[in-house]
Write a protein that holds these residues in place. Structure first.
Motif, mmCIF file in Angstrom:
data_model
loop_
_atom_site.group_PDB
_atom_site.id
_atom_site.type_symbol
_atom_site.label_atom_id
_atom_site.label_comp_id
_atom_site.label_asym_id
_atom_site.label_seq_id
_atom_site.Cartn_x
_atom_site.Cartn_y
_atom_site.Cartn_z
ATOM 1 N N UNK A 187 0.819 -1.227 0.000
ATOM 2 C CA UNK A 187 0.000 0.000 0.000
ATOM 3 C C UNK A 187 0.848 1.269 0.000
ATOM 4 N N UNK A 188 2.042 1.188 -0.533
ATOM 5 C CA UNK A 188 2.975 2.317 -0.530
ATOM 6 C C UNK A 188 2.290 3.607 -1.010
ATOM 7 N N UNK A 189 2.307 4.667 -0.163
ATOM 8 C CA UNK A 189 1.640 5.913 -0.569
ATOM 9 C C UNK A 189 2.586 6.905 -1.247
ATOM 10 N N UNK A 190 3.861 6.574 -1.399
ATOM 11 C CA UNK A 190 4.824 7.564 -1.890
ATOM 12 C C UNK A 190 4.625 7.835 -3.378
ATOM 13 N N UNK A 191 5.265 8.885 -3.851
ATOM 14 C CA UNK A 191 5.134 9.233 -5.267
ATOM 15 C C UNK A 191 5.533 8.021 -6.126
ATOM 16 N N UNK A 192 4.711 7.654 -7.120
ATOM 17 C CA UNK A 192 4.964 6.405 -7.856
ATOM 18 C C UNK A 192 6.026 6.552 -8.950
ATOM 19 N N UNK B 93 1.700 -13.190 3.447
ATOM 20 C CA UNK B 93 0.938 -12.187 4.188
ATOM 21 C C UNK B 93 1.779 -10.924 4.431
ATOM 22 N N UNK B 94 1.207 -9.775 4.111
ATOM 23 C CA UNK B 94 1.856 -8.502 4.385
ATOM 24 C C UNK B 94 2.767 -8.017 3.273
ATOM 25 N N UNK B 95 3.005 -8.869 2.286
ATOM 26 C CA UNK B 95 3.936 -8.529 1.202
ATOM 27 C C UNK B 95 3.119 -8.164 -0.047
ATOM 28 N N UNK B 96 3.594 -7.192 -0.838
ATOM 29 C CA UNK B 96 2.912 -6.956 -2.127
ATOM 30 C C UNK B 96 3.052 -8.190 -3.021
ATOM 31 N N UNK B 97 2.158 -8.321 -3.977
ATOM 32 C CA UNK B 97 2.249 -9.421 -4.951
ATOM 33 C C UNK B 97 3.582 -9.299 -5.699
ATOM 34 N N UNK B 98 4.181 -10.436 -6.048
ATOM 35 C CA UNK B 98 5.493 -10.414 -6.699
ATOM 36 C C UNK B 98 5.393 -9.714 -8.057
ATOM 37 N N UNK B 99 6.451 -9.062 -8.423
ATOM 38 C CA UNK B 99 6.497 -8.377 -9.725
ATOM 39 C C UNK B 99 7.499 -9.049 -10.658
ATOM 40 N N UNK B 100 8.693 -9.343 -10.134
ATOM 41 C CA UNK B 100 9.814 -9.756 -10.981
ATOM 42 C C UNK B 100 10.160 -11.228 -10.752
ATOM 43 N N UNK B 101 10.995 -11.807 -11.631
ATOM 44 C CA UNK B 101 11.466 -13.172 -11.387
ATOM 45 C C UNK B 101 12.151 -13.310 -10.016
ATOM 46 N N UNK C 94 -14.793 0.435 7.548
ATOM 47 C CA UNK C 94 -13.442 0.541 8.122
ATOM 48 C C UNK C 94 -13.499 0.629 9.647
ATOM 49 N N UNK C 95 -14.539 1.274 10.179
ATOM 50 C CA UNK C 95 -14.672 1.371 11.635
ATOM 51 C C UNK C 95 -14.807 -0.031 12.240
ATOM 52 N N UNK C 96 -15.593 -0.885 11.608
ATOM 53 C CA UNK C 96 -15.740 -2.258 12.099
ATOM 54 C C UNK C 96 -14.460 -3.061 11.854
ATOM 55 N N UNK C 97 -13.789 -2.764 10.758
ATOM 56 C CA UNK C 97 -12.498 -3.417 10.484
ATOM 57 C C UNK C 97 -11.529 -3.119 11.629
ATOM 58 N N UNK C 98 -11.475 -1.844 12.003
ATOM 59 C CA UNK C 98 -10.604 -1.403 13.098
ATOM 60 C C UNK C 98 -11.028 -2.045 14.421
ATOM 61 N N UNK C 99 -12.329 -2.033 14.671
ATOM 62 C CA UNK C 99 -12.841 -2.548 15.946
ATOM 63 C C UNK C 99 -12.594 -4.052 16.076
ATOM 64 N N UNK C 100 -12.576 -4.734 14.951
ATOM 65 C CA UNK C 100 -12.325 -6.185 14.980
ATOM 66 C C UNK C 100 -10.827 -6.507 14.948
ATOM 67 N N UNK C 101 -9.991 -5.476 15.058
ATOM 68 C CA UNK C 101 -8.555 -5.706 15.219
ATOM 69 C C UNK C 101 -7.775 -5.818 13.927
ATOM 70 N N UNK C 102 -8.368 -5.401 12.812
ATOM 71 C CA UNK C 102 -7.651 -5.449 11.534
ATOM 72 C C UNK C 102 -7.236 -4.031 11.133
ATOM 73 N N UNK C 103 -6.331 -3.966 10.182
ATOM 74 C CA UNK C 103 -5.830 -2.660 9.748
ATOM 75 C C UNK C 103 -6.808 -1.991 8.788
ATOM 76 N N UNK C 104 -7.026 -0.690 9.029
ATOM 77 C CA UNK C 104 -7.889 0.093 8.143
ATOM 78 C C UNK C 104 -7.199 0.261 6.785
ATOM 79 N N UNK C 105 -7.984 0.285 5.732
ATOM 80 C CA UNK C 105 -7.485 0.392 4.350
ATOM 81 C C UNK C 105 -6.695 -0.836 3.914
ATOM 82 N N UNK C 106 -6.854 -1.912 4.625
ATOM 83 C CA UNK C 106 -6.129 -3.136 4.285
ATOM 84 C C UNK C 106 -6.914 -4.364 4.727
ATOM 85 N N UNK C 107 -7.442 -4.302 5.952
ATOM 86 C CA UNK C 107 -8.087 -5.482 6.530
ATOM 87 C C UNK C 107 -9.565 -5.623 6.214
#
Lengths: 48, 612
Positions: B39-44, B561-569, B191-204
């Motif tokens: 979920x990298x937010x930096x300039x692409x 888990x937690x890793x972006x999908x692979x891009x390269x060989x 997202x509020x319920x996601x947070x309340x259930x212990x998962x990360x917002x914008x991800x869980x």
């Protein structure tokens, strides 16, 4: 930085917030019990 | 002379770049795939470079850069929120304001984009045009869709002010019809319920949706009574006394805790019946709202097709309910429905304004190229990588490779499948996938715990030959992007023995002939595969069916888990060696785990990947 922010918050944002809430409901938090819909006319369109 | 428009989304989450040529998406990628930060937010920067390289062009060849939201309008909303909640939101004020006002802050996002593009030395930077957040979503939903005209519904957390918007798309124009504004947001409710259930917002949020079938919606009425007033037309108003996101950096607080019987679940803590039931309840309400919104979209536009985008459009269970309702003849969901897709939408909106056409309309196909818009690696590049690392491999012709992989899958092996261009959007669709045999009752648990190292409750999705999808799933239309949930067809269901199992134990109950992809409520998140959308993947499914009689495979994203999908060989080989994947098919090269040298790393890689 923090004291300046606190100063701004207490002396600018807080009175402004109170005043704005006195005259209208800027975040539409009040429930409109008689409303039949919460859709509003679109303000979408081009960016500024 | 073709015209190029580059779209950029950045600085919140899932930064991305997309390149559109004459109104057709030709390259798109999320920055996380390059930086390896989820979920990298930096300039692409790397995604932009990839898009230009894909076409062999420079920025000087690009007619315009489109930025996916309006920073000044968004700042007005932030300011109104900070002032509107004073004096109770100083923490938010202290943390938010400097982020917006500093020299490289969000308020100056357009200038930052220009500066970043200039410093990347990719050519002369053209004009940068701003499109509003929901306009970008709407454009991403409608312009690449197969429809000449359609109703368009965008539902997310929030952009500038709008959280839900309704549009009417016709040819190359989108007309805004109505909206619901912040702080009333279906995305933020979820997202509020996601947070309340212990998962990360914008991800869980995806996890919460997967958790819902384990529970009963016993809190749904309470949610409707206290948290959200839903009108028959789907519009809604939330009671902000129960939410903290206006004045703090968290989603819920004491009022929410009091309503739902105690503090939020600690992240990674045990899941209890309460979390199952909360997930089921908010999912129930979400589906009700989405159906209401869809009904209004139908009534207001008179259209028989619907296009969806925005983060909530990734809720494939709700999407499935809209399809099942029969409100529309067909529904099309943008595969990158979240903010990454904003880059594509902004570029498309600007391209259409500049006179681009929608040449694909009438062909019956969309303009997304199966969402395979990311980088590809040719056999020469793959061979170079494998040889440079002295990695043992077998180079095969494509038919033999497909046959060997199908045989391994039929034998219960788990295969990493790395072929062609990478997918754009959060789902792996058979280009960067881990595959398995759906008939194996132990596969779901094995893949969760030994391959993905993720929570055992999470379901896996099936990929199925489109021509045979109806034999396996109650699906009213194609689902090429795995964004519709449907019930497993009655013919594939097996009698369920009453075991009295509850919660996670429900997983052990076999419900169908394809138990590894059948969720505890008998549903599945289906991807239909056609020969034109992904030829290699289609051939593999066909070969697997020829061996087993089953046209379905388990398809999960090629990552842990937690890793972006692979891009390269390199990413693919690393993931292959870190996990219990048995075989890696990468281009025309087949790698067997049993033939690989021992894998060692200096540090604990699992500790370096933050949990999602």
């Amino acid at each position: 930085m923090a004291p300046l922010l606190l100063f701004t918050y207490l002396l600018v944002a807080t009175p402004l917030g109170w005043a704005s809430r006195l005259v209208h409901d800027p975040l539409t938090r009040r429930r409109r019990r008689r409303a039949t819909t919460y859709w509003t006319a679109s303000s979408e369109g081009r960016g500024t | 002379m073709s015209e190029l428009v580059l779209g950029i989304s950045a600085f919140y989450h899932d930064s991305a770049a997309a390149l559109v040529r004459d109104g057709v998406p030709v390259a798109a990628a999320q920055e996380e795939r390059f930086t390896r930060k989820r979920h990298d937010p930096s300039f692409p920067a790397q995604a932009v470079r990839y898009c230009l390289d894909e076409l062999g062009v420079s920025l000087g060849d690009v007619a315009a850069v489109a930025y996916y939201e309006d920073p000044r309008l968004k700042f007005r909303r932030v300011l109104a929120t900070l002032v509107g909640t004073a004096p109770t939101g100083f923490t938010s004020f202290r943390e938010t304001l400097p982020r917006w006002l500093r020299a490289d802050g969000k308020l100056r996002a357009v200038q930052v984009v220009r500066r970043e593009l200039e410093s990347a030395e990719l050519g002369t930077v053209p004009e940068i045009v701003v499109r509003r957040h929901h306009e970008s979503h709407a454009a991403s939903a409608f312009f690449p869709s197969p429809y000449r005209s359609a109703a368009v519904l965008c539902v997310d957390g929030v952009g500038e002010w709008a959280t839900t918007t309704l549009w009417h798309g016709r040819d190359t124009a989108l007309r805004p019809l109505a909206e619901i504004r912040f702080p009333h947001s279906l995305g933020l409710l979820y997202s509020a319920f996601t947070y309340f259930c212990g998962f990360k917002v914008d991800s869980g949020e995806y996890k919460l949706m997967g958790l819902a079938p384990y529970g009963r919606p016993r809190y749904a009425d309470l949610i409707r009574e206290r948290l959200i007033d839903v009108k028959p037309d789907g519009s809604f108003h939330m009671d902000m006394r129960y939410f903290e996101y206006l004045r703090g950096q968290v989603m819920t607080g004491r009022a929410f805790e009091k309503l739902f019987g105690g503090p939020r679940r600690t992240p990674e803590g045990p899941l209890t019946e309460r979390e199952f039931d909360l997930a089921a309840s908010v999912q129930d309400v979400t589906e009700e709202v989405m159906l209401g919104l869809a009904r209004t979209a139908r009534e207001r536009t008179g259209e028989s097709t619907l296009c969806l985008a925005g983060g909530v459009a990734l809720n494939c269970v709700a999407n499935g309910k809209i399809v099942d309702s029969g409100l529309f003849d067909e529904v099309w969901v943008q595969p990158a429905a979240g903010d990454a897709g904003g880059a594509l939408g902004a570029a498309l909106a600007v391209a259409m304004d500049r006179g681009a056409a929608r040449g694909h309309v009438g062909s019956g196909r969309d303009a997304m190229s199966g969402a395979l818009l990311g980088p590809a690696f040719g056999d020469a590049q793959i061979a170079d990588y494998l040889r440079s690392r002295r990695i043992p491999y077998h180079r095969l012709d494509p038919e033999r490779l497909v046959d060997d992989v199908a045989a391994a899958l039929a034998d219960g092996k788990i295969v990493g499948w790395f072929q062609d261009r990478m997918e754009f959007g959060p789902r792996a669709l058979g280009a960067r996938s881990i595959l398995g045999d759906p008939r194996d009752p132990a596969m779901q648990s094995a893949m969760n715990l030994k391959i993905k190292f993720r929570e055992s409750f999470r379901p896996f999705a099936p990929a199925v030959l489109a021509a045979e999808a109806k034999d396996y799933f109650d699906l009213r239309q194609e689902s090429p992007y795995m964004l519709l949930v449907a019930q497993v067809a009655a013919a594939q269901q097996v009698p369920v023995t009453e075991t009295g199992a509850t919660g996670i134990d429900l997983l052990r109950v076999r419900r169908s002939t394809i138990p590894a992809v059948t969720h505890v409520d008998g549903s599945a998140r289906v991807q239909t595969v056609t020969p034109d959308s992904n030829p290699a993947y289609h051939k593999l499914l066909t070969a697997f069916r020829a061996r087993t009689g089953c046209p379905v495979l388990v398809n999960t994203s090629f990552n842990v888990r937690g890793e972006p999908i692979v891009r390269s060989p390199h990413d693919a080989y690393t993931c292959f060696m870190r996990t219990n994947i048995d075989m890696l098919a990468i281009g025309n090269f087949l790698l067997h785990k049993s033939e690989q040298p021992a894998w060692s790393e200096e540090s604990d890689w699992r500790a370096e990947i933050p949990l999602d």
